[in-house]
Design an enzyme around this catalytic site. Structure first.
Site, PDB file in Angstrom:
ATOM      1  N   ILE A  68       0.842  -1.190   0.000  1.00 35.05           N
ATOM      2  CA  ILE A  68       0.000   0.000   0.000  1.00 35.05           C
ATOM      3  C   ILE A  68       0.884   1.249   0.000  1.00 35.05           C
ATOM      4  O   ILE A  68       1.784   1.380   0.826  1.00 35.05           O
ATOM      5  CB  ILE A  68      -0.980  -0.016   1.197  1.00 35.05           C
ATOM      6  CG1 ILE A  68      -1.981   1.123   1.081  1.00 35.05           C
ATOM      7  CG2 ILE A  68      -0.254  -0.008   2.531  1.00 35.05           C
ATOM      8  CD1 ILE A  68      -3.211   0.916   1.956  1.00 35.05           C
ATOM      9  N   SER A 109       1.950  10.383   8.606  1.00 39.66           N
ATOM     10  CA  SER A 109       0.612  10.106   9.132  1.00 39.66           C
ATOM     11  C   SER A 109      -0.437  11.075   8.596  1.00 39.66           C
ATOM     12  O   SER A 109      -1.631  10.818   8.687  1.00 39.66           O
ATOM     13  CB  SER A 109       0.634  10.177  10.664  1.00 39.66           C
ATOM     14  OG  SER A 109       1.465   9.170  11.208  1.00 39.66           O
ATOM     15  N   ALA A 116      -8.077  16.890   1.134  1.00 43.16           N
ATOM     16  CA  ALA A 116      -8.342  15.471   1.374  1.00 43.16           C
ATOM     17  C   ALA A 116      -9.405  14.930   0.427  1.00 43.16           C
ATOM     18  O   ALA A 116      -9.352  13.777  -0.005  1.00 43.16           O
ATOM     19  CB  ALA A 116      -8.776  15.255   2.820  1.00 43.16           C
ATOM     20  N   GLU A 140      -6.624  -1.820  10.303  1.00 47.22           N
ATOM     21  CA  GLU A 140      -5.162  -1.789  10.260  1.00 47.22           C
ATOM     22  C   GLU A 140      -4.592  -1.536  11.651  1.00 47.22           C
ATOM     23  O   GLU A 140      -3.623  -2.186  12.073  1.00 47.22           O
ATOM     24  CB  GLU A 140      -4.683  -0.709   9.297  1.00 47.22           C
ATOM     25  CG  GLU A 140      -3.170  -0.576   9.237  1.00 47.22           C
ATOM     26  CD  GLU A 140      -2.689   0.448   8.225  1.00 47.22           C
ATOM     27  OE1 GLU A 140      -1.507   0.830   8.294  1.00 47.22           O
ATOM     28  OE2 GLU A 140      -3.494   0.860   7.368  1.00 47.22           O
ATOM     29  N   ARG A 141      -5.176  -0.604  12.367  1.00 48.08           N
ATOM     30  CA  ARG A 141      -4.664  -0.278  13.693  1.00 48.08           C
ATOM     31  C   ARG A 141      -4.930  -1.403  14.688  1.00 48.08           C
ATOM     32  O   ARG A 141      -4.116  -1.642  15.591  1.00 48.08           O
ATOM     33  CB  ARG A 141      -5.260   1.050  14.139  1.00 48.08           C
ATOM     34  CG  ARG A 141      -4.634   2.191  13.356  1.00 48.08           C
ATOM     35  CD  ARG A 141      -5.376   3.477  13.352  1.00 48.08           C
ATOM     36  NE  ARG A 141      -4.642   4.455  12.520  1.00 48.08           N
ATOM     37  CZ  ARG A 141      -5.137   5.570  12.030  1.00 48.08           C
ATOM     38  NH1 ARG A 141      -6.405   5.888  12.279  1.00 48.08           N
ATOM     39  NH2 ARG A 141      -4.407   6.372  11.283  1.00 48.08           N
ATOM     40  N   ARG A 170      18.693 -18.904  34.633  1.00 46.09           N
ATOM     41  CA  ARG A 170      19.960 -18.188  34.790  1.00 46.09           C
ATOM     42  C   ARG A 170      20.366 -18.114  36.260  1.00 46.09           C
ATOM     43  O   ARG A 170      19.575 -17.685  37.115  1.00 46.09           O
ATOM     44  CB  ARG A 170      19.815 -16.775  34.219  1.00 46.09           C
ATOM     45  CG  ARG A 170      20.991 -15.854  34.467  1.00 46.09           C
ATOM     46  CD  ARG A 170      22.174 -16.189  33.602  1.00 46.09           C
ATOM     47  NE  ARG A 170      23.187 -15.131  33.685  1.00 46.09           N
ATOM     48  CZ  ARG A 170      24.426 -15.263  33.271  1.00 46.09           C
ATOM     49  NH1 ARG A 170      24.823 -16.397  32.723  1.00 46.09           N
ATOM     50  NH2 ARG A 170      25.280 -14.255  33.374  1.00 46.09           N
ATOM     51  N   GLN A 215      14.183 -10.479  44.392  1.00 43.66           N
ATOM     52  CA  GLN A 215      12.888  -9.805  44.500  1.00 43.66           C
ATOM     53  C   GLN A 215      12.709  -8.701  43.477  1.00 43.66           C
ATOM     54  O   GLN A 215      11.640  -8.538  42.897  1.00 43.66           O
ATOM     55  CB  GLN A 215      12.705  -9.231  45.913  1.00 43.66           C
ATOM     56  CG  GLN A 215      11.319  -8.643  46.130  1.00 43.66           C
ATOM     57  CD  GLN A 215      11.190  -7.973  47.484  1.00 43.66           C
ATOM     58  OE1 GLN A 215      11.846  -6.973  47.735  1.00 43.66           O
ATOM     59  NE2 GLN A 215      10.351  -8.534  48.355  1.00 43.66           N
ATOM     60  N   GLY A 245      20.217  -8.675  30.987  1.00 46.15           N
ATOM     61  CA  GLY A 245      21.560  -8.134  31.075  1.00 46.15           C
ATOM     62  C   GLY A 245      22.170  -7.957  29.689  1.00 46.15           C
ATOM     63  O   GLY A 245      21.482  -7.580  28.741  1.00 46.15           O
ATOM     64  N   GLU A 248       1.353   9.990  18.328  1.00 50.77           N
ATOM     65  CA  GLU A 248       0.909  11.381  18.423  1.00 50.77           C
ATOM     66  C   GLU A 248      -0.336  11.627  17.582  1.00 50.77           C
ATOM     67  O   GLU A 248      -1.262  12.332  18.007  1.00 50.77           O
ATOM     68  CB  GLU A 248       2.052  12.299  17.980  1.00 50.77           C
ATOM     69  CG  GLU A 248       3.246  12.324  18.933  1.00 50.77           C
ATOM     70  CD  GLU A 248       4.085  11.053  18.905  1.00 50.77           C
ATOM     71  OE1 GLU A 248       4.752  10.759  19.913  1.00 50.77           O
ATOM     72  OE2 GLU A 248       4.067  10.344  17.864  1.00 50.77           O
TER      73      GLU A 248
END
Length: 384
Positions: A126, A135, A181, A245-246, A271, A282, A342, A370
């Site tokens: 697309i 956007s 638009a 899509e979102r 590990r 903790q 790590g 945004e």
């Protein structure tokens, strides 16, 4: 991690999920590292997915599809995300490009393209984003001007997923620049047409197996029947299709979070440090507990959105909330998970490092966070 209210539970869904998992284990996982080095997924994978009925599943049987509901697409997206299979962007082809053809295409256009897309013989992309208009879809500068019975297209698109391998590009272009638009239209561009060219594959931080590129249109002539739907209706069509899509991006985000938490739990259990497993510490236990909690909340919200979408009730604002919140949370969760590995969390050979890098784009494509907030704000204030 799925709640009992998971809308994707049930015999048909469960059987399909098993099929997808087997497909990923056999056809994708053993080869994905090589595809990342190559920067592209081979076309044979698309054909194999087509053979198994994994592409364009919501397309009606009249055009070669299975005619199933969106839940099957969601399951495929979930399992691909959990496996870290970010190279084959099937959902872009099947659930973003294809619906435009299905909903707005002429019968001739549907017959010409959909069966081949279902089989994986034609791969879709697309073309919306441009160097000066990301956007902001209303700001696109690519032009399509009438010349007799043809349209002549000039312009450029950037950050186009599937750009290197696409056979069909759904192109957004201005047919009447003075209307803003309302002057945008959509076109179907077959990639072997003179005047169409591709730039080099773009190097990205993550999703290295997924090809992304610039596309160029130079005096590209399109017959009149390559216009999709009505002239000047492109922006309206895009606004109608963007919620799905979102939602697809949100599905990817939540599923990747779930996989990241699972990987981290296993790592902390196995590990050893200072004579005990890291899971005994903790601070790490609580970090993972918080990551798990955030992921569970995200899944609950996503499931609600899925239920709404399956009954045709997912609105633009809610889809924007889902996209923005889950992708921001995804990056937070995966960043915490990578930290708990790590130094290993910075090595690409570890799935958690690849998941962290792949997650960065989620906050950008499909509309940046945004822009999502602006859509949400308009929903809050403009409706008053």
């Amino acid at each position: 991690m799925n709640a009992t209210t998971d809308p994707l539970n049930g015999p048909g869904y469960d059987e399909f999920r098993n099929t997808v998992q087997r497909f990923i284990a056999a056809e994708i996982t053993p080869h994905h590292a090589q595809w990342e080095r190559a920067g592209q997924v081979p076309r044979d994978l698309w054909l194999r997915a087509g053979e198994l009925g994994l592409l364009c599943m919501t397309v009606p049987e009249d055009y070669g599809g299975a005619g199933v509901d969106f839940g099957y697409s969601a399951i495929l997206v979930e399992e691909m995300a959990r496996a870290g299979a970010t190279g084959p962007l099937f959902y872009l082809h099947s659930d973003i490009v294809t619906p435009y053809l299905l909903h707005y295409g002429s019968e001739a256009q549907k017959q010409a393209w959909l069966p081949r897309m279902v089989r994986g013989e034609v791969i879709g992309a697309i073309g919306m984003t441009e160097p000066g208009a990301g956007s902001d879809l209303a700001g696109i500068r690519t032009r399509a001007l009438r010349d007799g019975d043809d349209w002549v297209v000039n312009g450029q698109k950037i950050f186009i997923s599937n750009g290197q391998i696409a056979d069909l590009v759904l192109l957004a272009a201005k047919t009447d620049p003075e209307l803003g638009a309302r002057g945008a239209s959509l076109f179907l561009v077959d990639a072997d047409r003179p005047g169409f060219s591709r730039g080099k594959a773009l190097e990205k931080i993550g999703m290295h197996a997924q090809d992304t590129s610039e596309l160029f249109f130079t005096d590209l002539r399109l017959p009149a029947d390559h216009l999709l739907g009505d002239e000047g209706s492109g922006f309206r069509y895009m606004m109608t299709e963007l919620p799905q899509e979102r939602l697809l991006v949100a599905i990817t985000a939540v599923s990747a979070m779930e996989a990241g938490v699972s990987l981290t739990r296993d790592y902390l259990t196995q590990r050893q440090a200072f004579g005990a497993p890291l899971s005994d510490k903790q601070v790490l236990r609580h970090k993972l507990a918080q990551a798990y909690s955030n992921t569970l909340v995200a899944r609950s919200f996503l499931n609600d959105c899925l239920r709404k979408h399956l009954r045709g009730a997912l609105d633009t604002v809610t889809a924007s909330v889902a996209k923005a919140w889950t992708t921001e949370m995804q990056f937070t969760v995966l960043d915490e998970c990578a930290q708990m590995f790590g130094g290993y969390g910075y090595m690409r050979e570890y799935p958690i490092a690849r998941a962290w890098a792949d997650a960065r784009i989620q906050r950008i494509y499909g509309g940046t966070t945004e822009i999502m907030k602006e859509i949400i704000a308009r929903g809050l204030f403009d409706a008053r």
